[in-house]
Design a protein around this motif. Structure first.
Motif, PDB file in Angstrom:
ATOM      1  N   ASN A  38       0.831  -1.216   0.000  1.00 16.23           N
ATOM      2  CA  ASN A  38       0.000   0.000   0.000  1.00 16.23           C
ATOM      3  C   ASN A  38       0.861   1.260   0.000  1.00 16.23           C
ATOM      4  OD1 ASN A  38      -2.399  -1.448  -0.031  1.00 16.23           O
ATOM      5  ND2 ASN A  38      -2.548  -1.514   2.211  1.00 16.23           N
ATOM      6  N   GLU A  39       1.966   1.217   0.740  1.00 12.85           N
ATOM      7  CA  GLU A  39       2.881   2.364   0.756  1.00 12.85           C
ATOM      8  C   GLU A  39       3.472   2.609  -0.626  1.00 12.85           C
ATOM      9  OE1 GLU A  39       5.754   1.381   3.688  1.00 12.85           O
ATOM     10  OE2 GLU A  39       4.437   1.799   5.406  1.00 12.85           O
ATOM     11  N   LEU A  40       3.817   1.522  -1.307  1.00 12.08           N
ATOM     12  CA  LEU A  40       4.385   1.648  -2.651  1.00 12.08           C
ATOM     13  C   LEU A  40       3.343   2.134  -3.656  1.00 12.08           C
ATOM     14  CD1 LEU A  40       6.538  -1.623  -2.715  1.00 12.08           C
ATOM     15  CD2 LEU A  40       7.383   0.724  -2.596  1.00 12.08           C
ATOM     16  N   LEU A  41       2.099   1.702  -3.475  1.00 13.68           N
ATOM     17  CA  LEU A  41       1.030   2.157  -4.368  1.00 13.68           C
ATOM     18  C   LEU A  41       0.809   3.658  -4.232  1.00 13.68           C
ATOM     19  CD1 LEU A  41      -1.585  -0.740  -3.921  1.00 13.68           C
ATOM     20  CD2 LEU A  41      -0.207  -0.256  -5.956  1.00 13.68           C
ATOM     21  N   ILE A  42       0.898   4.143  -2.995  1.00 13.83           N
ATOM     22  CA  ILE A  42       0.738   5.577  -2.747  1.00 13.83           C
ATOM     23  C   ILE A  42       1.851   6.370  -3.428  1.00 13.83           C
ATOM     24  CG2 ILE A  42       0.793   7.353  -0.940  1.00 13.83           C
ATOM     25  CD1 ILE A  42      -0.560   5.342   0.919  1.00 13.83           C
ATOM     26  N   LYS A  43       3.038   5.761  -3.494  1.00  9.91           N
ATOM     27  CA  LYS A  43       4.181   6.429  -4.121  1.00  9.91           C
ATOM     28  C   LYS A  43       4.111   6.404  -5.645  1.00  9.91           C
ATOM     29  CE  LYS A  43       7.384   5.524  -0.304  1.00  9.91           C
ATOM     30  NZ  LYS A  43       8.647   4.851   0.096  1.00  9.91           N
ATOM     31  N   GLY A  44       3.113   5.702  -6.187  1.00  6.31           N
ATOM     32  CA  GLY A  44       2.935   5.720  -7.629  1.00  6.31           C
ATOM     33  C   GLY A  44       3.306   4.449  -8.357  1.00  6.31           C
ATOM     34  N   TYR A  45       3.696   3.418  -7.619  1.00  4.24           N
ATOM     35  CA  TYR A  45       4.021   2.147  -8.259  1.00  4.24           C
ATOM     36  C   TYR A  45       2.738   1.453  -8.720  1.00  4.24           C
ATOM     37  CZ  TYR A  45       8.807   2.376  -6.412  1.00  4.24           C
ATOM     38  OH  TYR A  45      10.097   2.742  -6.131  1.00  4.24           O
ATOM     39  N   SER A  46       2.849   0.690  -9.793  1.00  9.72           N
ATOM     40  CA  SER A  46       1.707  -0.119 -10.212  1.00  9.72           C
ATOM     41  C   SER A  46       1.557  -1.287  -9.235  1.00  9.72           C
ATOM     42  CB  SER A  46       1.919  -0.655 -11.627  1.00  9.72           C
ATOM     43  OG  SER A  46       2.990  -1.595 -11.653  1.00  9.72           O
ATOM     44  N   GLU A  47       0.418  -1.973  -9.306  1.00  7.33           N
ATOM     45  CA  GLU A  47       0.185  -3.076  -8.361  1.00  7.33           C
ATOM     46  C   GLU A  47       1.219  -4.187  -8.530  1.00  7.33           C
ATOM     47  OE1 GLU A  47      -3.267  -6.362  -7.194  1.00  7.33           O
ATOM     48  OE2 GLU A  47      -3.816  -4.521  -8.267  1.00  7.33           O
ATOM     49  N   ASP A  48       1.504  -4.552  -9.774  1.00  7.18           N
ATOM     50  CA  ASP A  48       2.487  -5.610 -10.019  1.00  7.18           C
ATOM     51  C   ASP A  48       3.872  -5.204  -9.531  1.00  7.18           C
ATOM     52  OD1 ASP A  48       0.605  -7.267 -11.133  1.00  7.18           O
ATOM     53  OD2 ASP A  48       1.042  -6.676 -13.207  1.00  7.18           O
ATOM     54  N   GLU A  49       4.233  -3.948  -9.778  1.00  8.26           N
ATOM     55  CA  GLU A  49       5.539  -3.460  -9.325  1.00  8.26           C
ATOM     56  C   GLU A  49       5.611  -3.441  -7.804  1.00  8.26           C
ATOM     57  OE1 GLU A  49       6.890  -0.371 -12.894  1.00  8.26           O
ATOM     58  OE2 GLU A  49       5.630   0.336 -11.234  1.00  8.26           O
ATOM     59  N   ALA A  50       4.535  -2.997  -7.175  1.00  8.56           N
ATOM     60  CA  ALA A  50       4.503  -2.914  -5.713  1.00  8.56           C
ATOM     61  C   ALA A  50       4.648  -4.299  -5.087  1.00  8.56           C
ATOM     62  CB  ALA A  50       3.199  -2.260  -5.255  1.00  8.56           C
ATOM     63  N   ILE A  51       3.950  -5.271  -5.646  1.00  9.22           N
ATOM     64  CA  ILE A  51       4.030  -6.644  -5.125  1.00  9.22           C
ATOM     65  C   ILE A  51       5.439  -7.200  -5.301  1.00  9.22           C
ATOM     66  CG2 ILE A  51       3.234  -9.013  -5.473  1.00  9.22           C
ATOM     67  CD1 ILE A  51       0.491  -7.880  -6.198  1.00  9.22           C
TER      68      ILE A  51
END
Length: 216
Positions: A38-51
């Motif tokens: 969720n922190e990575l998603l807030i920073k603008g990463y896509s879902e696949d990238e965040a995972i």
């Protein structure tokens, strides 16, 4: 998130913990990963990238699994293997002794001399089965496949079923208690599964709670 679920399953697979504690630890790991994603998603990463980044930050699942097993119970598998081999051998030997006393008293010397051979056979069979089970646990995440009762018992019953065909074709070969030979495999398997369960109850700390600090 199936990828996260599979990753966490591989981390907790085979940990020497009570099932309830294992599920709690699994939920804790999932919560940490989800929070980091969720922190990575807030920073603008896509879902696949965040995972992918979250999993990478946690580390290799095999290494984590190995380190956790060592921290919970060093030499857990070796100790359990020796324990199971001893109990199964004792059980089979006791069964064979009373079978011999009831049906074939004249074969007493044979059973006494064959004690070490029985132990070695059981040790080899259990070793192969445990290695196969560990390999399957790492490869598959399906619970019914990695369930010890399914993994060990079903094949033994299948093999016994095939061997039992000879009983119906040639019943004269199974007089005087020799029919018991057909059921040695599932009997030994059940003894092995109970030995595993007893080992867990006696030697695995039921109250052990794993606290893992993971940096995102």
């Amino acid at each position: 998130m199936k990828k996260i679920d599979n990753y966490v399953t591989k981390i907790v697979s085979g940990l020497p913990m009570e099932q309830v504690a294992k599920e709690e630890f699994r939920e804790e790991l999932t919560a940490h990963l989800t929070e980091h994603i969720n922190e990575l998603l807030i920073k603008g990463y896509s879902e696949d990238e965040a995972i992918s980044y979250a999993i990478k930050s946690f580390g290799d699942h095999q290494k984590l699994n190995h380190e956790m097993k060592k921290s919970i119970f060093p030499f857990y598998k070796i100790v359990r293997y020796v324990w199971c081999t001893f109990l199964v051998t004792t059980f089979i030997w006791t069964l064979a002794y009373y079978w011999n006393e009831f049906y074939h008293r004249q074969m007493g010397d044979f059973f006494q001399e064959g004690g070490m051979l029985v132990f070695l056979m059981i040790a080899v069979i259990l070793g192969i089965c445990e290695v196969a089970y560990e390999a399957a646990s790492k490869e598959y995440t399906t619970k019914w496949i990695t369930n010890p009762w399914f993994f060990f018992l079903i094949p033994s019953l299948f093999i016994t079923g095939l061997l039992s065909i000879s009983f119906f074709l040639h019943p004269e070969n199974y007089v005087d208690g020799l029919w018991l030979d057909l059921f040695v495999l599932p009997i030994g398997t059940i003894a092995h599964l109970f030995a595993r369960g007893i080992f867990t109850l006696m030697f695995v700390n039921r109250k052990n709670k794993i606290k893992v600090n993971i940096r995102g």
